[in-house]
Design a protein around this motif. Structure first.
Motif, PDB file in Angstrom:
ATOM      1  N   MET A 178      37.285  43.986  52.932  1.00  0.00           N
ATOM      2  CA  MET A 178      37.830  43.490  51.706  1.00  0.00           C
ATOM      3  C   MET A 178      37.186  44.081  50.374  1.00  0.00           C
ATOM      4  N   SER A 179      37.665  44.036  49.186  1.00  0.00           N
ATOM      5  CA  SER A 179      37.496  44.938  47.937  1.00  0.00           C
ATOM      6  C   SER A 179      36.115  44.243  47.619  1.00  0.00           C
ATOM      7  N   GLU A 180      35.391  45.127  46.989  1.00  0.00           N
ATOM      8  CA  GLU A 180      34.036  44.686  46.086  1.00  0.00           C
ATOM      9  C   GLU A 180      34.515  44.404  44.832  1.00  0.00           C
ATOM     10  N   HIS A 181      33.520  43.710  44.072  1.00  0.00           N
ATOM     11  CA  HIS A 181      33.495  43.332  42.821  1.00  0.00           C
ATOM     12  C   HIS A 181      33.613  44.520  42.080  1.00  0.00           C
ATOM     13  N   THR A 182      34.464  44.356  40.935  1.00  0.00           N
ATOM     14  CA  THR A 182      34.793  45.767  40.041  1.00  0.00           C
ATOM     15  C   THR A 182      33.263  46.294  39.444  1.00  0.00           C
ATOM     16  N   SER A 183      33.182  47.320  38.851  1.00  0.00           N
ATOM     17  CA  SER A 183      32.060  47.728  38.185  1.00  0.00           C
ATOM     18  C   SER A 183      31.765  46.682  36.972  1.00  0.00           C
ATOM     19  N   THR A 184      32.694  46.086  36.490  1.00  0.00           N
ATOM     20  CA  THR A 184      32.186  44.875  35.414  1.00  0.00           C
ATOM     21  C   THR A 184      31.613  43.718  35.976  1.00  0.00           C
ATOM     22  N   GLY A 185      31.636  43.672  37.170  1.00  0.00           N
ATOM     23  CA  GLY A 185      31.293  42.365  37.811  1.00  0.00           C
ATOM     24  C   GLY A 185      31.954  41.475  38.177  1.00  0.00           C
ATOM     25  N   GLU A 186      33.341  41.669  37.676  1.00  0.00           N
ATOM     26  CA  GLU A 186      34.465  40.802  37.810  1.00  0.00           C
ATOM     27  C   GLU A 186      35.053  40.613  39.200  1.00  0.00           C
ATOM     28  N   PRO A 187      35.300  39.221  39.737  1.00  0.00           N
ATOM     29  CA  PRO A 187      35.812  39.191  40.872  1.00  0.00           C
ATOM     30  C   PRO A 187      37.226  40.133  40.911  1.00  0.00           C
ATOM     31  N   PRO A 188      37.746  40.766  42.318  1.00  0.00           N
ATOM     32  CA  PRO A 188      38.831  41.372  42.243  1.00  0.00           C
ATOM     33  C   PRO A 188      40.074  40.508  42.135  1.00  0.00           C
ATOM     34  N   GLN A 189      41.141  41.097  41.575  1.00  0.00           N
ATOM     35  CA  GLN A 189      42.070  40.359  41.506  1.00  0.00           C
ATOM     36  C   GLN A 189      43.501  40.598  42.165  1.00  0.00           C
ATOM     37  N   TYR A 190      43.921  39.563  42.804  1.00  0.00           N
ATOM     38  CA  TYR A 190      45.032  39.665  43.945  1.00  0.00           C
ATOM     39  C   TYR A 190      46.189  39.004  43.089  1.00  0.00           C
ATOM     40  N   ASP A 191      47.455  39.193  43.575  1.00  0.00           N
ATOM     41  CA  ASP A 191      48.515  38.275  43.082  1.00  0.00           C
ATOM     42  C   ASP A 191      48.620  37.096  44.009  1.00  0.00           C
ATOM     43  N   VAL A 192      48.230  37.001  45.306  1.00  0.00           N
ATOM     44  CA  VAL A 192      48.132  36.251  46.487  1.00  0.00           C
ATOM     45  C   VAL A 192      46.889  36.220  47.236  1.00  0.00           C
ATOM     46  N   VAL A 193      46.453  34.952  47.332  1.00  0.00           N
ATOM     47  CA  VAL A 193      45.437  35.048  48.617  1.00  0.00           C
ATOM     48  C   VAL A 193      45.759  33.947  49.505  1.00  0.00           C
ATOM     49  N   VAL A 194      46.049  34.504  50.693  1.00  0.00           N
ATOM     50  CA  VAL A 194      46.392  33.718  52.079  1.00  0.00           C
ATOM     51  C   VAL A 194      45.331  33.186  52.644  1.00  0.00           C
ATOM     52  N   VAL A 195      45.084  31.959  52.796  1.00  0.00           N
ATOM     53  CA  VAL A 195      43.991  31.311  53.438  1.00  0.00           C
ATOM     54  C   VAL A 195      44.587  30.967  54.884  1.00  0.00           C
ATOM     55  N   GLY A 196      43.990  31.823  55.897  1.00  0.00           N
ATOM     56  CA  GLY A 196      44.421  31.577  57.200  1.00  0.00           C
ATOM     57  C   GLY A 196      45.202  32.536  58.013  1.00  0.00           C
ATOM     58  N   GLY A 197      44.843  33.132  59.078  1.00  0.00           N
ATOM     59  CA  GLY A 197      45.535  34.356  59.381  1.00  0.00           C
ATOM     60  C   GLY A 197      46.215  34.141  60.718  1.00  0.00           C
ATOM     61  N   GLY A 198      47.027  32.829  60.860  1.00  0.00           N
ATOM     62  CA  GLY A 198      47.741  32.384  62.118  1.00  0.00           C
ATOM     63  C   GLY A 198      49.236  33.198  61.855  1.00  0.00           C
ATOM     64  N   ALA A 199      50.105  32.659  62.579  1.00  0.00           N
ATOM     65  CA  ALA A 199      51.699  33.069  62.414  1.00  0.00           C
ATOM     66  C   ALA A 199      52.005  32.905  60.655  1.00  0.00           C
ATOM     67  N   ALA A 200      51.633  31.692  60.368  1.00  0.00           N
ATOM     68  CA  ALA A 200      51.962  31.330  59.046  1.00  0.00           C
ATOM     69  C   ALA A 200      51.766  32.279  57.932  1.00  0.00           C
ATOM     70  N   GLY A 201      50.474  32.427  58.201  1.00  0.00           N
ATOM     71  CA  GLY A 201      49.676  33.128  56.955  1.00  0.00           C
ATOM     72  C   GLY A 201      50.135  34.639  57.239  1.00  0.00           C
ATOM     73  N   LEU A 202      50.196  35.241  58.197  1.00  0.00           N
ATOM     74  CA  LEU A 202      50.655  36.626  58.495  1.00  0.00           C
ATOM     75  C   LEU A 202      52.163  36.774  57.937  1.00  0.00           C
ATOM     76  N   SER A 203      52.950  35.875  58.198  1.00  0.00           N
ATOM     77  CA  SER A 203      54.195  36.070  57.944  1.00  0.00           C
ATOM     78  C   SER A 203      54.448  35.918  56.457  1.00  0.00           C
ATOM     79  N   ALA A 204      53.507  35.020  55.739  1.00  0.00           N
ATOM     80  CA  ALA A 204      53.442  35.118  54.329  1.00  0.00           C
ATOM     81  C   ALA A 204      52.947  36.324  53.662  1.00  0.00           C
TER      82      ALA A 204
END
Length: 321
Positions: A1-27
């Protein structure tokens, strides 16, 4: 997983998928292929972990569930999707230019996401009968569509469901002519079910079940509280299916009642009542088998990408105007 940026801000994603089963992997697969920066956070607690094989998934019938998930993780990685093991403990809406969410992982890490997909599944709560938990997924089964072919024509036992009575016994009689229904604590059957049970040739055993008989690591029968042993090869039981929907309900997602309990309500794409939040898989329904969950994840991924495209174009139009 990416670390926080040098400014201390959390990394930005378009989408976070919570859960890595069939549904999460497919999404995640669809989002990765759509060039969306995507992170999957998985707690590593798949519902079908006790099973050696999964069935009913065209081209993957009989595949080991762990192998299926590992294959999926390799596929999403090829499109730049990131993966981390962890439990998402919370998510709060972030109002501003991104209008997204700040997501907290159980080790304290924070990430930002424009959209969320929650595919956290459910927990099967087994009947409180001695031996059931130990044999679960082996010769104590739940779904005949998942396991019926493999145990066809064997001697079936079925533990009556406190709500649905003999329904499971009637269904599994398609896979074996030798079915015994144990009423256990369910009480007398409704008149209509009694007639159906008799027509199906299902034997009914009254009295409470004390536990399972096992010899040489093999289920051999059902022990009754009065000391009787009813020999069987396989036992089907119903479970109380509890969705892992704490994250969704904390965000304010509406639920709806079903015959199997309350589940988060979604539209045909998996969109919940919370703007920016989708859900798929067993988190939204007890009967979402692996192939259904994968389909739901696909639909969610496509819908999210389309919504993000529209949002981005609207901003460009506004900036140009």
């Amino acid at each position: 997983m990416s670390e926080h940026t040098s400014t201390g801000e959390p990394p930005q994603y378009d989408v976070v998928v919570v859960g890595g089963g069939a549904a999460g992997l497919s999404a995640a697969l669809i989002l990765g292929r759509s060039r969306r920066r995507t992170l999957v956070v998985d707690a590593g607690e798949p519902r079908n972990a006790p099973a050696a094989h999964m069935h009913g998934y065209l081209s993957r019938d009989g595949m080991n569930p762990a192998e299926f998930l590992e294959t999926g993780r390799r596929e999403i990685a090829a499109y730049g999707v990131e993966w981390t093991t962890g439990q998402v403990t919370g998510a709060v809406r972030e109002i501003g230019d991104t209008d997204g969410f700040v997501v907290t992982v159980d080790d304290g890490r924070l990430v930002r996401a424009r959209r969320l997909v929650v595919t956290t599944g459910l927990v099967d709560e087994l009947p409180s009968v001695d031996g059931v938990a130990e044999r679960w997924g082996r010769d104590v089964l739940h779904c005949p569509y998942c396991h019926g072919w493999e145990v066809r024509d064997q001697a079936f036992g079925v533990l009556a469901h406190p709500v649905f009575g003999a329904l499971q016994a009637l269904i599994v009689s398609q896979w074996s002519p030798d079915v015994t229904l144990f009423l256990h604590t369910a009480g007398p059957l409704p008149e209509e079910q009694s007639a159906q049970v008799a027509a199906a040739g299902i034997e009914v055993v009254a009295g409470e079940v004390a536990g399972l008989a096992v010899e040489d690591d093999r289920f051999t029968g059902v022990r009754m509280s009065d000391g009787r042993l009813v020999e069987r090869d396989v036992l089907f039981v119903g479970t109380r299916m509890t969705p892992r929907d704490g994250l969704l309900t904390a965000l304010g997602a509406k639920t709806q009642e079903t015959p199997l309990g309350a589940f988060v309500a979604v539209d045909e794409t998996g969109r919940t009542s919370v703007p920016g939040v989708w859900a798929a898989g067993n988190a939204i329904g007890a009967q979402e088998q692996v192939i259904n969950a994968a389909s739901g994840g696909y639909r969610a991924g496509v819908a999210i990408n389309m919504e993000l495209i529209t949002e981005e174009l609207d901003r460009r139009v506004a900036a140009a105007g």
